[in-house]
Design an enzyme around this catalytic site. Structure first.
Site, mmCIF file in Angstrom:
data_model
loop_
_atom_site.group_PDB
_atom_site.id
_atom_site.type_symbol
_atom_site.label_atom_id
_atom_site.label_comp_id
_atom_site.label_asym_id
_atom_site.label_seq_id
_atom_site.Cartn_x
_atom_site.Cartn_y
_atom_site.Cartn_z
ATOM 1 N N ARG A 215 -3.945 -9.977 4.755
ATOM 2 C CA ARG A 215 -4.342 -9.837 3.538
ATOM 3 C C ARG A 215 -2.949 -9.218 2.357
ATOM 4 O O ARG A 215 -2.745 -8.276 2.437
ATOM 5 C CB ARG A 215 -5.346 -8.995 3.095
ATOM 6 C CG ARG A 215 -5.972 -9.152 1.611
ATOM 7 C CD ARG A 215 -7.037 -8.034 1.617
ATOM 8 N NE ARG A 215 -7.504 -8.147 0.393
ATOM 9 C CZ ARG A 215 -7.125 -7.135 -0.581
ATOM 10 N NH1 ARG A 215 -6.040 -6.575 -0.585
ATOM 11 N NH2 ARG A 215 -7.574 -7.332 -2.221
ATOM 12 N N LYS B 55 0.732 -1.199 -0.157
ATOM 13 C CA LYS B 55 -0.035 -0.070 -0.066
ATOM 14 C C LYS B 55 0.853 1.365 -0.094
ATOM 15 O O LYS B 55 1.990 1.153 0.590
ATOM 16 C CB LYS B 55 -0.951 0.040 1.279
ATOM 17 C CG LYS B 55 -2.021 -0.951 0.747
ATOM 18 C CD LYS B 55 -3.507 -0.683 1.614
ATOM 19 C CE LYS B 55 -4.517 -1.674 0.904
ATOM 20 N NZ LYS B 55 -5.577 -1.966 1.927
HETATM 21 C C1 7PM Z 1 -5.088 -0.191 -5.899
HETATM 22 C C2 7PM Z 1 -5.185 0.177 -4.676
HETATM 23 C C3 7PM Z 1 -5.401 -1.750 -6.128
HETATM 24 C C4 7PM Z 1 -5.472 -0.526 -3.479
HETATM 25 C C5 7PM Z 1 -5.587 -2.263 -4.828
HETATM 26 C C6 7PM Z 1 -5.709 -1.809 -3.669
HETATM 27 C C7 7PM Z 1 -8.439 -4.313 1.065
HETATM 28 C C8 7PM Z 1 -9.349 -4.980 0.621
HETATM 29 C C9 7PM Z 1 -8.205 -3.923 -0.850
HETATM 30 C C10 7PM Z 1 -7.831 -4.266 2.560
HETATM 31 C C11 7PM Z 1 -9.989 -5.724 2.694
HETATM 32 C C12 7PM Z 1 -5.457 -3.652 -2.415
HETATM 33 C C13 7PM Z 1 -6.305 -2.501 -2.340
HETATM 34 N N1 7PM Z 1 -7.528 -3.492 0.311
HETATM 35 N N2 7PM Z 1 -9.964 -5.596 1.260
HETATM 36 N N3 7PM Z 1 -9.191 -4.896 -0.691
HETATM 37 N N4 7PM Z 1 -8.798 -4.968 3.358
HETATM 38 N N5 7PM Z 1 -10.642 -6.381 3.637
HETATM 39 O O1 7PM Z 1 -4.026 -3.246 -1.864
HETATM 40 O O2 7PM Z 1 -7.269 -3.490 3.096
HETATM 41 O O3 7PM Z 1 -5.397 -4.774 -2.590
HETATM 42 S S1 7PM Z 1 -7.943 -3.205 -2.303
#
Ligand code: 7PM
Length: 274
Positions: free
Chosen positions: A256, A222
């Site tokens: 995750r 992130k």
């Molecule tokens: C671009 C920026 C692509 C951020 C994807 C993301 C989470 C999630 C995501 C989280 C839960 C990523 C994020 N982040 N679901 N879905 N918790 N429960 O890094 O922090 O995958 S999308």
């Protein structure tokens, strides 16, 4: 500590890893649905071999700044992959990353065991879909909407606001008949939070254990890790593993992550030294 989800009872007495399954269409090839499904299944089997305790599959609609994915396209992207994995009798639960009730319902019908919802079942009908099933659910905090949430997020007390929100959503689930052992709570790193907000939350993660549900943390690759290290997204492996270790030491139950093998190995050290 455990999570009941579908036919699974996930042991969370030691920190476990949720592997992020890549189902993003490959912009460099036009392999079509079959290639898409084949490569997603191959990736999933690799994540399981690497030690993932859960697979999280999403059709991109929950990503910050993502252009909205139409329902039919989201279904077409994720459902065949879930069906293919269930047909292979994989030993780990499948989580569906969506806020859309129709996708939740179809995914559960196809064999998904967990609903991972960045909108915490606030979409009309979402609570009913989960309550009518025996799936687990991850309730995540987000301030604002994916399109605007990073514009200027503001909190008086980020921990208190996240905690109050998660408690309230948990209580709505309990009232709907979703028992506490089916619920994961997630502070939602990067979802309507500045660098300072993310760091404040990460430092006081253990406060969320008061809510008596297992905690899921998503910090893998992130932007806060980019801000701390100066590295772009392709070079955030070490920072991501460090974040997972720190989170697990604060009591996070499920991490995750994209990089399953490295994280699983690091978490073995956390478990051994605790
Ligand atoms: C671009 C920026 C692509 C951020 C994807 C993301 C989470 C999630 C995501 C989280 C839960 C990523 C994020 N982040 N679901 N879905 N918790 N429960 O890094 O922090 O995958 S999308």
């Amino acid at each position: 500590m455990h999570l009941r989800c579908g036919a699974f009872k996930l042991d969370l007495s030691t920190p476990q890893v949720m592997g992020i399954l890549n189902v993003t269409p490959d912009s460099f090839s036009d392999g079509g649905q079959y290639t898409h499904n084949e490569s997603a299944v191959a990736h999933a089997l690799q994540l399981i071999e690497d030690g993932a305790a859960v697979l999280d599959i999403g059709g991109e609609s929950t990503r910050p700044n993502a252009t909205p994915v139409p329902l039919q396209q989201e279904l077409q992207r994720v459902i065949p992959v879930i069906e293919a994995l269930v047909a292979r009798n994989i030993a780990v639960p499948i989580s569906i990353d969506t806020y859309k009730p129709a996708v939740m319902r179809a995914a559960i019908e196809a064999g998904a065991s967990i609903v991972n919802d960045v909108r915490a079942l606030q979409e009309a009908g979402a609570m009913d879909v989960v309550a009518a099933s025996n799936a687990g659910v991850c309730l995540m905090h987000m301030q604002g909407t994916p399109q605007t949430m990073q514009d200027d997020p503001q909190y008086d007390d980020v921990l208190l606001e996240v905690k109050d929100f998660l408690r309230a959503r948990r209580d709505v689930c309990l009232a709907a008949g979703i028992s506490a052992d089916r619920i994961l709570l997630d502070p939602g790193f990067g979802f309507g939070k500045t660098r300072a907000h993310n760091i404040a939350l990460a430092r006081s993660l253990s406060e969320l254990l008061d809510l008596d549900c297992p905690l899921l943390v998503g910090l893998s690759r992130k932007s806060v890790l980019g801000q701390v290290t100066g590295n772009d997204v392709a070079a955030r492996l070490y920072a991501s593993v460090a974040a997972a270790v720190v989170s697990a030491m604060q009591g996070a139950h499920l991490l995750r992550v994209h990089d399953v093998k490295a994280t699983v190995e690091a978490l073995k050290v956390v478990t051994a030294l605790k």
